[in-house]
Structures are given as structure tokens and as C-alpha cells.
Write a protein that holds these residues in place. Structure first.
Motif, PDB file in Angstrom:
ATOM      1  N   ALA A  19       0.832  -1.204   0.000  1.00 35.30           N
ATOM      2  CA  ALA A  19       0.000   0.000   0.000  1.00 35.30           C
ATOM      3  C   ALA A  19       0.867   1.255   0.000  1.00 35.30           C
ATOM      4  O   ALA A  19       0.581   2.219  -0.721  1.00 35.30           O
ATOM      5  CB  ALA A  19      -0.928  -0.004   1.219  1.00 35.30           C
ATOM      6  N   LEU A  20       1.948   1.246   0.780  1.00 37.29           N
ATOM      7  CA  LEU A  20       2.850   2.395   0.810  1.00 37.29           C
ATOM      8  C   LEU A  20       3.512   2.606  -0.548  1.00 37.29           C
ATOM      9  O   LEU A  20       3.643   3.739  -1.020  1.00 37.29           O
ATOM     10  CB  LEU A  20       3.921   2.220   1.894  1.00 37.29           C
ATOM     11  N   ARG A  21       3.929   1.515  -1.194  1.00 38.55           N
ATOM     12  CA  ARG A  21       4.537   1.637  -2.524  1.00 38.55           C
ATOM     13  C   ARG A  21       3.536   2.216  -3.521  1.00 38.55           C
ATOM     14  O   ARG A  21       3.877   3.071  -4.336  1.00 38.55           O
ATOM     15  CB  ARG A  21       5.067   0.288  -3.007  1.00 38.55           C
ATOM     16  N   HIS A  22       2.301   1.734  -3.456  1.00 40.99           N
ATOM     17  CA  HIS A  22       1.260   2.240  -4.355  1.00 40.99           C
ATOM     18  C   HIS A  22       1.042   3.736  -4.149  1.00 40.99           C
ATOM     19  O   HIS A  22       1.004   4.514  -5.112  1.00 40.99           O
ATOM     20  CB  HIS A  22      -0.046   1.474  -4.137  1.00 40.99           C
ATOM     21  N   LEU A  23       0.930   4.157  -2.902  1.00 40.93           N
ATOM     22  CA  LEU A  23       0.751   5.580  -2.603  1.00 40.93           C
ATOM     23  C   LEU A  23       1.963   6.394  -3.045  1.00 40.93           C
ATOM     24  O   LEU A  23       1.816   7.513  -3.544  1.00 40.93           O
ATOM     25  CB  LEU A  23       0.483   5.773  -1.109  1.00 40.93           C
ATOM     26  N   ALA A  24       3.153   5.834  -2.875  1.00 37.52           N
ATOM     27  CA  ALA A  24       4.369   6.532  -3.305  1.00 37.52           C
ATOM     28  C   ALA A  24       4.372   6.714  -4.823  1.00 37.52           C
ATOM     29  O   ALA A  24       4.758   7.777  -5.325  1.00 37.52           O
ATOM     30  CB  ALA A  24       5.603   5.756  -2.867  1.00 37.52           C
ATOM     31  N   GLU A  25       3.943   5.691  -5.545  1.00 37.97           N
ATOM     32  CA  GLU A  25       3.883   5.800  -7.010  1.00 37.97           C
ATOM     33  C   GLU A  25       2.883   6.868  -7.429  1.00 37.97           C
ATOM     34  O   GLU A  25       3.149   7.649  -8.351  1.00 37.97           O
ATOM     35  CB  GLU A  25       3.523   4.452  -7.623  1.00 37.97           C
ATOM     36  N   LEU A  26       1.741   6.927  -6.758  1.00 38.26           N
ATOM     37  CA  LEU A  26       0.760   7.969  -7.062  1.00 38.26           C
ATOM     38  C   LEU A  26       1.340   9.354  -6.802  1.00 38.26           C
ATOM     39  O   LEU A  26       1.171  10.275  -7.604  1.00 38.26           O
ATOM     40  CB  LEU A  26      -0.513   7.772  -6.225  1.00 38.26           C
ATOM     41  N   ALA A  27       2.033   9.495  -5.678  1.00 40.13           N
ATOM     42  CA  ALA A  27       2.644  10.785  -5.342  1.00 40.13           C
ATOM     43  C   ALA A  27       3.724  11.153  -6.350  1.00 40.13           C
ATOM     44  O   ALA A  27       3.843  12.316  -6.751  1.00 40.13           O
ATOM     45  CB  ALA A  27       3.216  10.740  -3.929  1.00 40.13           C
ATOM     46  N   ASP A  28       4.500  10.162  -6.788  1.00 38.47           N
ATOM     47  CA  ASP A  28       5.531  10.416  -7.801  1.00 38.47           C
ATOM     48  C   ASP A  28       4.910  10.938  -9.088  1.00 38.47           C
ATOM     49  O   ASP A  28       5.395  11.899  -9.675  1.00 38.47           O
ATOM     50  CB  ASP A  28       6.323   9.144  -8.121  1.00 38.47           C
ATOM     51  N   ARG A  29       3.833  10.299  -9.514  1.00 32.71           N
ATOM     52  CA  ARG A  29       3.169  10.753 -10.749  1.00 32.71           C
ATOM     53  C   ARG A  29       2.652  12.165 -10.585  1.00 32.71           C
ATOM     54  O   ARG A  29       2.758  12.986 -11.497  1.00 32.71           O
ATOM     55  CB  ARG A  29       2.028   9.800 -11.125  1.00 32.71           C
ATOM     56  N   GLN A  30       2.108  12.467  -9.421  1.00 35.65           N
ATOM     57  CA  GLN A  30       1.593  13.814  -9.177  1.00 35.65           C
ATOM     58  C   GLN A  30       2.733  14.827  -9.163  1.00 35.65           C
ATOM     59  O   GLN A  30       2.619  15.911  -9.723  1.00 35.65           O
ATOM     60  CB  GLN A  30       0.822  13.861  -7.864  1.00 35.65           C
ATOM     61  N   GLU A  31       3.863  14.477  -8.514  1.00 35.27           N
ATOM     62  CA  GLU A  31       5.020  15.371  -8.480  1.00 35.27           C
ATOM     63  C   GLU A  31       5.561  15.630  -9.874  1.00 35.27           C
ATOM     64  O   GLU A  31       6.073  16.698 -10.159  1.00 35.27           O
ATOM     65  CB  GLU A  31       6.135  14.772  -7.620  1.00 35.27           C
ATOM     66  N   GLN A  32       5.444  14.650 -10.758  1.00 38.46           N
ATOM     67  CA  GLN A  32       5.940  14.783 -12.116  1.00 38.46           C
ATOM     68  C   GLN A  32       4.911  15.434 -13.034  1.00 38.46           C
ATOM     69  O   GLN A  32       5.138  15.556 -14.237  1.00 38.46           O
ATOM     70  CB  GLN A  32       6.341  13.414 -12.664  1.00 38.46           C
ATOM     71  N   GLY A  33       3.783  15.825 -12.483  1.00 41.51           N
ATOM     72  CA  GLY A  33       2.751  16.493 -13.279  1.00 41.51           C
ATOM     73  C   GLY A  33       1.874  15.543 -14.068  1.00 41.51           C
ATOM     74  O   GLY A  33       1.100  15.956 -14.899  1.00 41.51           O
ATOM     75  N   ASP A  34       1.999  14.253 -13.788  1.00 43.73           N
ATOM     76  CA  ASP A  34       1.185  13.252 -14.478  1.00 43.73           C
ATOM     77  C   ASP A  34       0.310  12.574 -13.433  1.00 43.73           C
ATOM     78  O   ASP A  34       0.729  11.634 -12.794  1.00 43.73           O
ATOM     79  CB  ASP A  34       2.071  12.220 -15.166  1.00 43.73           C
ATOM     80  N   ASN A  35      -0.910  13.086 -13.278  1.00 49.49           N
ATOM     81  CA  ASN A  35      -1.780  12.501 -12.263  1.00 49.49           C
ATOM     82  C   ASN A  35      -2.582  11.320 -12.797  1.00 49.49           C
ATOM     83  O   ASN A  35      -3.522  10.864 -12.176  1.00 49.49           O
ATOM     84  CB  ASN A  35      -2.702  13.559 -11.658  1.00 49.49           C
ATOM     85  N   GLY A  36      -2.226  10.840 -13.982  1.00 50.82           N
ATOM     86  CA  GLY A  36      -2.867   9.659 -14.531  1.00 50.82           C
ATOM     87  C   GLY A  36      -4.148   9.931 -15.263  1.00 50.82           C
ATOM     88  O   GLY A  36      -4.780   9.038 -15.788  1.00 50.82           O
ATOM     89  N   ARG A  37      -4.584  11.194 -15.331  1.00 51.06           N
ATOM     90  CA  ARG A  37      -5.801  11.553 -16.055  1.00 51.06           C
ATOM     91  C   ARG A  37      -5.443  12.341 -17.296  1.00 51.06           C
ATOM     92  O   ARG A  37      -4.468  13.072 -17.316  1.00 51.06           O
ATOM     93  CB  ARG A  37      -6.708  12.409 -15.176  1.00 51.06           C
ATOM     94  N   ALA A  38      -6.229  12.178 -18.318  1.00 52.30           N
ATOM     95  CA  ALA A  38      -6.017  12.956 -19.551  1.00 52.30           C
ATOM     96  C   ALA A  38      -6.292  14.412 -19.277  1.00 52.30           C
ATOM     97  O   ALA A  38      -7.187  14.756 -18.500  1.00 52.30           O
ATOM     98  CB  ALA A  38      -6.921  12.427 -20.655  1.00 52.30           C
ATOM     99  N   ALA A  39      -5.505  15.276 -19.887  1.00 54.72           N
ATOM    100  CA  ALA A  39      -5.734  16.713 -19.734  1.00 54.72           C
ATOM    101  C   ALA A  39      -7.061  17.091 -20.366  1.00 54.72           C
ATOM    102  O   ALA A  39      -7.423  16.588 -21.409  1.00 54.72           O
ATOM    103  CB  ALA A  39      -4.587  17.494 -20.369  1.00 54.72           C
ATOM    104  N   SER A  40      -7.801  17.992 -19.696  1.00 51.48           N
ATOM    105  CA  SER A  40      -9.087  18.382 -20.254  1.00 51.48           C
ATOM    106  C   SER A  40      -8.996  19.624 -21.075  1.00 51.48           C
ATOM    107  O   SER A  40      -8.090  20.327 -21.093  1.00 51.48           O
ATOM    108  CB  SER A  40     -10.114  18.565 -19.152  1.00 51.48           C
TER     109      SER A  40
END
Length: 130
Positions: free
Chosen positions: A109-130
Motif C-alpha cells: 500500500a505504501l509503494r502504491h501511494l508513493a507511485e501515485l505521489a511520484d506521478r503527481q510530483e511529475q505532473g502526471d496525475n494519470g488523467r487525460a488533460a481536459s
């Protein structure tokens, strides 16, 4: 090869302990992680750290990312008291009676949350830009 402590610790204590192991030093950790020694000393003094940096340090040390992230949880609180939920996670990871299965779930769970935070820090929150 991980080096999990039996006591909950904060990020600064984690770094101090890990760099005092035989063959390790702040200089070696800085070199292997690709960061400046001053950055590591700053973290030891309480400077904030990113999830990406914690993962990089854990990898350089050969330690479990979940363990490093749990230690860094105290740094994320800006030096304040550790969040109650994070204290529970630290206690469960440090408790010798905690099963390997529970430890694996917590670390996953911690690794999963860390990966999500990494994507957010890199400006890629996993959603297509609107």
C-alpha cells in the motif's frame, strides 16, 4: 538487503542509523543515490524530503521502500508529531508479532501511494488533460 529497525524512527534517525552501518557513510550514500551530501545532512537536520528522494535513498541503501517511506512519514509532517495513522503503521512494521503477510500488505500500500505521489510530483496525475 534491508536493515529494518525494531523501533519506530523518523527520517533523520533512519538516515543516521543507515549511514553508520559498516561500510556506509553520508558520502557513500550521496554518491550511490546521486544526491549532494549537503542534501542528506539537511534531511538529518529536519529538511523536508520528497517521496521520489526517499525511494532513491532506499534503493541506494538496498532497503525496503516501505520501511524508508514509513521513516520519512515523520519528515512529511514538517517536524510536527507524526500523524496517528502513520504511527500505527510504524508500530505494526516494528512489531515482531506482525505477520509477514500483513507487512507485505502495508508495504504494498505504501509503494502504491508513493507511485501515485511520484506521478503527481511529475505532473502526471494519470488523467487525460481536459
Amino acid at each position: 538487503m534491508g536493515d529494518a529497525s525494531t523501533q519506530p524512527e523518523d527520517w533523520a534517525a533512519y538516515l543516521r542509523r543507515m549511514t553508520k552501518r559498516p561500510g556506509w557513510s553520508v558520502a557513500r550514500l550521496a554518491r550511490e543515490a546521486g544526491v549532494n551530501r549537503a542534501t542528506i545532512f539537511g534531511w538529518m537536520k529536519g529538511d523536508g524530503v520528497t517521496v521520489a528522494s526517499v525511494k532513491m535513498i532506499a534503493q541506494a541503501l538496498g532497503d525496503d521502500e516501505g520501511h524508508a517511506l514509513a521513516a520519512a512519514g515523520g519528515a512529511a509532517a514538517g517536524g510536527d508529531q507524526l500523524d496517528a495513522d502513520l504511527r500505527i503503521i510504524q508500530r505494526r512494521l516494528a512489531d515482531p508479532s506482525t505477520s509477514d503477510a500483513e507487512r507485505a500488505v502495508i508495504r504494498g500500500a505504501l509503494r502504491h501511494l508513493a507511485e501515485l505521489a511520484d506521478r503527481q510530483e511529475q505532473g502526471d496525475n494519470g488523467r487525460a488533460a481536459s
